[in-house]
Design an enzyme around this catalytic site. Structure first.
Site, short mmCIF file in Angstrom:
data_model
loop_
_atom_site.label_atom_id
_atom_site.label_comp_id
_atom_site.label_asym_id
_atom_site.label_seq_id
_atom_site.Cartn_x
_atom_site.Cartn_y
_atom_site.Cartn_z
N HIS A 280 4.16 1.19 12.96
CA HIS A 280 4.31 1.15 11.50
C HIS A 280 2.96 1.30 10.79
O HIS A 280 2.84 1.98 9.78
CB HIS A 280 4.99 -0.17 11.11
N GLU B 171 2.00 -4.97 15.72
CA GLU B 171 2.38 -4.64 17.09
C GLU B 171 3.18 -3.35 17.21
O GLU B 171 3.52 -2.94 18.31
CB GLU B 171 3.21 -5.80 17.66
N ALA C 261 0.81 -1.22 0.00
CA ALA C 261 0.00 0.00 0.00
C ALA C 261 0.85 1.27 0.00
O ALA C 261 0.47 2.27 -0.60
CB ALA C 261 -0.93 -0.01 1.21
N GLU D 67 3.42 1.98 -1.59
CA GLU D 67 3.90 2.32 -2.93
C GLU D 67 2.79 2.81 -3.86
O GLU D 67 3.06 3.33 -4.94
CB GLU D 67 4.59 1.11 -3.56
N ILE E 94 -3.88 -2.80 4.64
CA ILE E 94 -2.89 -2.52 5.68
C ILE E 94 -3.50 -3.05 6.97
O ILE E 94 -4.57 -2.61 7.38
CB ILE E 94 -2.61 -1.01 5.81
N ARG F 99 -14.16 -7.30 4.73
CA ARG F 99 -14.31 -6.15 3.83
C ARG F 99 -13.83 -6.45 2.40
O ARG F 99 -13.85 -5.58 1.55
CB ARG F 99 -13.55 -4.97 4.42
#
Length: 167
Positions: A97, A94, A60, A62, A90, A136
């Site tokens: 990021h 943990e 994602a 990029e 995405i 989704r």
């Protein structure tokens, strides 16, 4: 006067539309499901399969760079692409990021829309776990590939109406 896309109306304006779909393949199976729904939606509304180009990027993060490159391309002094659909996933892990990638990806995709005035739809799932992601991508929450593609189609319509002042 109200301006809204009629899903059951005349969609001839889409017949010659050229669309780019960018898919992040970090979660390949999810990307494939989102892509399939996007392609089905484009076909349903009369966009010729020959006018749809699919580009695969590593993830994602990029997507915005390629979206910007595609949006900047011209043919006969006109945008090469009428619309762009960004698809991917995405999933929160943990570390922080997740926040960085989500924020930059969303900002980058929206910047493309604003800078180039090309409908660029955000069909990138930002979820807390794989269950939500699957839900989704054709599961219990529908398919966001379809929903993002519909948003792009509706914006194509509205942008055309504003450009031509054919209300």
């Amino acid at each position: 006067m109200k301006f809204k896309f009629n899903k059951n109306g005349n969609n001839n304006f889409l017949a010659k539309a050229k669309v780019a779909i960018i898919v992040g393949y970090f979660y390949q199976d999810i990307g494939d499901k989102l892509l399939s729904a996007a392609q089905e939606t484009l076909a349903k509304y009369g966009i010729n399969a020959n006018n749809i180009n699919v580009f695969y990027v590593p993830g994602a993060f990029e997507i915005p760079l390629l979206a910007k490159k595609l949006a900047s391309q011209k043919l006969s002094n006109k945008n090469l692409y009428d619309g762009i659909v960004a698809l991917g996933a995405i999933i929160n892990g943990e570390t922080p990021h997740f926040e960085f990638v989500c924020n930059e990806c969303a900002r980058g995709v929206s910047d493309v829309s604003y800078q180039y005035e090309i409908p660029t739809a955000f069909g990138i799932l930002t979820t807390n776990n794989m269950e939500q992601t699957i839900g989704r991508a054709g599961g219990y929450k529908g398919n966001k590939g379809e929903k993002a593609t519909m948003a792009m189609i509706e914006m194509l319509y509205l942008m055309q109406q504003v450009d031509t002042q054919t209300f």
